[in-house]
Design a protein around this motif. Structure first.
Motif, PDB file in Angstrom:
ATOM      1  N   ASP A   1      52.278  72.030  44.693  1.00  0.00           N
ATOM      2  CA  ASP A   1      51.959  73.080  43.825  1.00  0.00           C
ATOM      3  C   ASP A   1      51.367  72.550  42.436  1.00  0.00           C
ATOM      4  O   ASP A   1      50.829  73.155  41.669  1.00  0.00           O
ATOM      5  CB  ASP A   1      53.086  74.031  43.151  1.00  0.00           C
TER       6      ASP A   1
ATOM      7  N   ILE B   1      54.238  75.128  59.648  1.00  0.00           N
ATOM      8  CA  ILE B   1      55.410  75.269  60.285  1.00  0.00           C
ATOM      9  C   ILE B   1      55.479  74.629  61.548  1.00  0.00           C
ATOM     10  O   ILE B   1      54.719  74.874  62.211  1.00  0.00           O
ATOM     11  CB  ILE B   1      55.537  77.125  60.282  1.00  0.00           C
TER      12      ILE B   1
ATOM     13  N   THR C   1      64.784  73.185  53.431  1.00  0.00           N
ATOM     14  CA  THR C   1      64.162  74.279  52.807  1.00  0.00           C
ATOM     15  C   THR C   1      63.144  74.195  51.476  1.00  0.00           C
ATOM     16  O   THR C   1      62.637  74.865  51.052  1.00  0.00           O
ATOM     17  CB  THR C   1      65.475  75.228  51.822  1.00  0.00           C
ATOM     18  N   HIS C   2      63.100  72.617  51.268  1.00  0.00           N
ATOM     19  CA  HIS C   2      62.277  72.443  50.059  1.00  0.00           C
ATOM     20  C   HIS C   2      60.703  72.069  50.476  1.00  0.00           C
ATOM     21  O   HIS C   2      60.322  70.930  50.461  1.00  0.00           O
ATOM     22  CB  HIS C   2      62.944  71.171  49.310  1.00  0.00           C
ATOM     23  N   ALA C   3      59.967  73.326  50.410  1.00  0.00           N
ATOM     24  CA  ALA C   3      58.406  73.202  50.781  1.00  0.00           C
ATOM     25  C   ALA C   3      57.867  72.392  49.688  1.00  0.00           C
ATOM     26  O   ALA C   3      56.900  73.294  49.222  1.00  0.00           O
ATOM     27  CB  ALA C   3      58.052  74.415  51.259  1.00  0.00           C
ATOM     28  N   GLN C   4      57.906  71.535  49.367  1.00  0.00           N
ATOM     29  CA  GLN C   4      57.297  70.700  48.137  1.00  0.00           C
ATOM     30  C   GLN C   4      55.782  70.133  48.286  1.00  0.00           C
ATOM     31  O   GLN C   4      54.981  70.398  47.570  1.00  0.00           O
ATOM     32  CB  GLN C   4      58.093  69.680  47.723  1.00  0.00           C
TER      33      GLN C   4
ATOM     34  N   LYS D   1      48.128  77.011  48.820  1.00  0.00           N
ATOM     35  CA  LYS D   1      49.301  76.069  49.193  1.00  0.00           C
ATOM     36  C   LYS D   1      50.028  76.971  50.127  1.00  0.00           C
ATOM     37  O   LYS D   1      50.602  76.193  51.156  1.00  0.00           O
ATOM     38  CB  LYS D   1      49.988  75.582  48.081  1.00  0.00           C
ATOM     39  N   LYS D   2      50.482  78.205  49.812  1.00  0.00           N
ATOM     40  CA  LYS D   2      51.321  79.127  50.630  1.00  0.00           C
ATOM     41  C   LYS D   2      50.936  79.252  52.002  1.00  0.00           C
ATOM     42  O   LYS D   2      51.511  79.152  53.040  1.00  0.00           O
ATOM     43  CB  LYS D   2      51.634  80.511  49.889  1.00  0.00           C
ATOM     44  N   GLU D   3      49.530  79.409  52.151  1.00  0.00           N
ATOM     45  CA  GLU D   3      48.845  79.487  53.540  1.00  0.00           C
ATOM     46  C   GLU D   3      48.762  78.179  54.265  1.00  0.00           C
ATOM     47  O   GLU D   3      49.110  78.312  55.494  1.00  0.00           O
ATOM     48  CB  GLU D   3      47.181  80.122  53.379  1.00  0.00           C
TER      49      GLU D   3
ATOM     50  N   VAL E   1      51.284  76.141  53.893  1.00  0.00           N
ATOM     51  CA  VAL E   1      52.847  76.001  54.224  1.00  0.00           C
ATOM     52  C   VAL E   1      52.979  76.712  55.767  1.00  0.00           C
ATOM     53  O   VAL E   1      53.414  75.999  56.729  1.00  0.00           O
ATOM     54  CB  VAL E   1      53.737  76.687  53.341  1.00  0.00           C
ATOM     55  N   LYS E   2      52.328  77.754  55.787  1.00  0.00           N
ATOM     56  CA  LYS E   2      52.276  78.583  56.900  1.00  0.00           C
ATOM     57  C   LYS E   2      51.633  77.912  58.253  1.00  0.00           C
ATOM     58  O   LYS E   2      52.258  77.732  59.453  1.00  0.00           O
ATOM     59  CB  LYS E   2      51.414  80.044  56.825  1.00  0.00           C
TER      60      LYS E   2
ATOM     61  N   GLN F   1      48.219  77.441  44.138  1.00  0.00           N
ATOM     62  CA  GLN F   1      49.533  77.791  44.381  1.00  0.00           C
ATOM     63  C   GLN F   1      49.565  78.911  45.676  1.00  0.00           C
ATOM     64  O   GLN F   1      50.401  78.973  46.334  1.00  0.00           O
ATOM     65  CB  GLN F   1      50.441  78.188  43.414  1.00  0.00           C
ATOM     66  N   GLN F   2      48.534  79.705  45.553  1.00  0.00           N
ATOM     67  CA  GLN F   2      48.245  80.599  46.530  1.00  0.00           C
ATOM     68  C   GLN F   2      47.913  80.020  48.153  1.00  0.00           C
ATOM     69  O   GLN F   2      48.355  80.281  49.074  1.00  0.00           O
ATOM     70  CB  GLN F   2      47.447  81.649  46.396  1.00  0.00           C
TER      71      GLN F   2
END
Lengths: 401, 401
Positions: B149, B165, B220-223, B157-159, B161-162, B154-155
């Motif tokens: 981030d 997985i 849990t820590h998706a850094q 980044k979320k994609e 993360v997906k 930051q948006q």
């Protein structure tokens, strides 16, 4: 009716007729659009002959906030309906039942809760809800435990994290809660009477560091499936029933963010009692009710969460001595920080609360705003040292002493 | 050749001929399968006439470890190729170039690095790599910063993360690194000579609590986008070049996990010097080289990471005074904890390291194992108090004094 378009009332009725086992074939149906029109259409469809009714909630492809309009993903309707279905599987009494979800229309068909009132309004009318603390403690314990690595298969949890990646709605939180209120942003709506206190927030370096750390947790800590917007406007209530609605901000984040949303709104209302009570004794009494609710909600949450952990934990290593205590302490600390963050943004940020803003006495309103800022900033600064929910109540009570 | 099946050498050659701008049309190509056959087929395809060569890496739908075979997703080939492409965009000199990725065959075509050696082997041959610390510090700073981030939208980044997985490969880490080594699990491979020390690990409550907390961060820590398996067997090296390979465990996790993987393998090798050096002076000298490398790698990482933060940060709030220092301290603490965790599992867990296991002198091997366990457990217990990389070096040096 298959391609996305905002439904008319006639289309809403037409669609409702196609739902199995709800209405009598051929009987008259009545529709009322009861949404605020900012984010969603909400149709209340009823059958006068039987008194049966349902809600059709359709997401709009934009958000209107304070006159501005920006595009907003329809995928939030999927996220909301999937979150509701998961929550219903865990707490069937505490969320509306979802009858159907129609992806192409971004439409969710759900239980009508018109016999409940929005909790924020109920509190503004000085109603008390003695069962609420137990209900919300139960909701938090069950939804947070069973969607975390503690209560579900850790590989399935990762797939669920993927389904609830929610960038657009998280961005609203990231900006409006964690960023704008701490600088002189055009997105703020600063009440002139408290400009001095707001400017103090803008220049408080200690506060800014804690908020940056809290935001890092919001951005990265995929701990549990959150409701994501759990304020008293997202709760339908009556004396014997509590229903949590509108989880369109659902995503995997830190548990304390949901708990903090509830507590922040209880404490915002606590501040607003400056204007709602006739005298100091009545005010102290209602505030005592609110802090007792907060204490009882945390206590119920903690007790049930620990009990679920001991009885239904799926993770061998979660039984490691000391781990549960460490975990609960982190959740408590996060709860302090997010409670504070969610209070501060409601005083001078873009979206404020009716509890305070509807106060007619300007002096009382100003006192309420200053109290809310004082409690919020104190909770944020204290968050990493917190060790007991009593400290939160002490911080609140100190601000009105 | 479109449906998935393990390629033959003839098919590998046939496929290589279809790649544009690599080999001369019609010329002879030679294939050698050089994988270990446990997880992947690795074909080395060369053209004797020109000396040109490439690698074809094909994922197998199972993993063979210590004779056992379990199914393993082919999606890891996608994750590996996408991670390599991202890493190449950030550190072009430090990863192999990807020529092509063929999803239906789970096949990645990449640069041949046969002129490099696996770093673990290089160290076992007592080679020194003076440029390595700078290279790996650069790799860590750039890949971790720009996928977090702090360094990307930051948006988006979320994609990302997906897309990363990675439940099946994360499960291997969760079990083999954070769980099995701390109990008497059939997945362990306990060297009989050190059974007393291993049993002490199994009964050490303080250690177990720290490991549970570290595992919670891993879960849990998706850094940042991690390599996920950054040991010295995933590094190809020669004096003037370092190449990080095999990111099939890539996922969004805590930065300290990648940094800790490197440091753990440097310190495992440090322990193994019990058997590789002729005398105490040579041993002390090589260990001094290893700790200097560790110090220099951390220092390079921290310096570059801070510089990227100051110069290329995309996040207004990351400029909050004190936030960068707080962030680096958390990464350092995580690094201590994950370094320790990655050492302990390599002593008596399922997958051990050649540095120690290839030692022929049984007494030296036992001493190396005990040193590795002593350093690993000390780092784990100290992790939440760490404040300087010198403390890590002191812990290592104390274990051999």
């Amino acid at each position: 009716m298959t391609a996305y378009h905002p439904l008319t009332e006639a289309e809403a009725i037409q669609y409702a007729r196609t739902l199995p086992d709800l209405f009598t074939a051929g009987s008259e149906l009545v529709s009322r659009e009861i949404g605020d029109g900012n984010l969603n259409l909400v149709f209340h469809i009823s059958e006068p002959a039987t008194g049966k009714s349902i809600i059709l909630k359709q997401a709009l492809p934009y958000a209107k906030v304070v006159g501005e309009s920006w595009p907003l993903t329809l995928d939030r309707a999927r996220i909301e309906s999937e979150a509701l279905i998961i929550q219903e599987s865990l707490c069937p009494e505490l969320v509306p039942h979802v009858h159907a979800y129609v992806p192409e229309l971004a439409l969710t068909v759900m239980q009508d809760l018109s016999d409940h009132v929005i909790m924020r309004r109920g509190l503004m009318e000085s109603n008390r809800y003695p069962l609420f603390a137990g209900h919300i403690g139960h909701f938090l314990a069950h939804t947070l435990f069973y969607t975390s690595d503690l209560g579900m298969n850790q590989q399935e949890k990762k797939e669920r994290v993927k389904r609830f990646i929610n960038p657009e709605l998280c961005k609203i939180t990231e900006d409006l809660i964690f960023d704008d209120p701490y600088m002189d942003s055009p997105n703020n709506d600063v009440p002139p009477a408290i400009r001095d206190a707001v400017e103090a927030v803008w220049s408080d370096a200690e506060l800014h560091l804690e908020v940056a750390i809290l935001r890092e947790k919001f951005l990265t800590h995929a701990q549990a499936l959150l409701h994501g917007d759990l304020h008293t406007g997202s709760i339908f209530i009556k004396p014997d029933s509590t229903k949590v609605i509108d989880p369109e901000f659902a995503y995997y984040g830190p548990m304390g963010f949901d708990i903090g949303a509830i507590f922040a709104n209880l404490l915002l209302h606590y501040a607003s009692r400056e204007g709602w009570d006739k005298d100091a004794a009545a005010r102290a009494d209602f505030r005592g009710y609110l802090t007792a609710t907060l204490r009882e909600a945390w206590t119920a949450f903690e007790k049930e969460f620990r009990s679920l952990w001991d009885r239904h934990g799926v993770d061998r290593m979660a039984k490691t001595p000391g781990y549960q205590d460490w975990y609960i302490q982190q959740v408590l600390r996060d709860t302090f920080g997010f409670t504070g963050s969610k209070m501060v943004r409601r005083v001078h940020g873009l979206a404020q609360v009716a509890d305070i803003n509807k106060l007619e006495d300007a002096a009382a309103k100003e006192r309420a705003q200053r109290i809310a800022l004082a409690i919020g900033t104190a909770l944020i600064k204290f968050n990493r040292q917190a060790s007991s929910i009593e400290e939160m109540i002490n911080i609140a009570d100190s601000a009105v002493r």
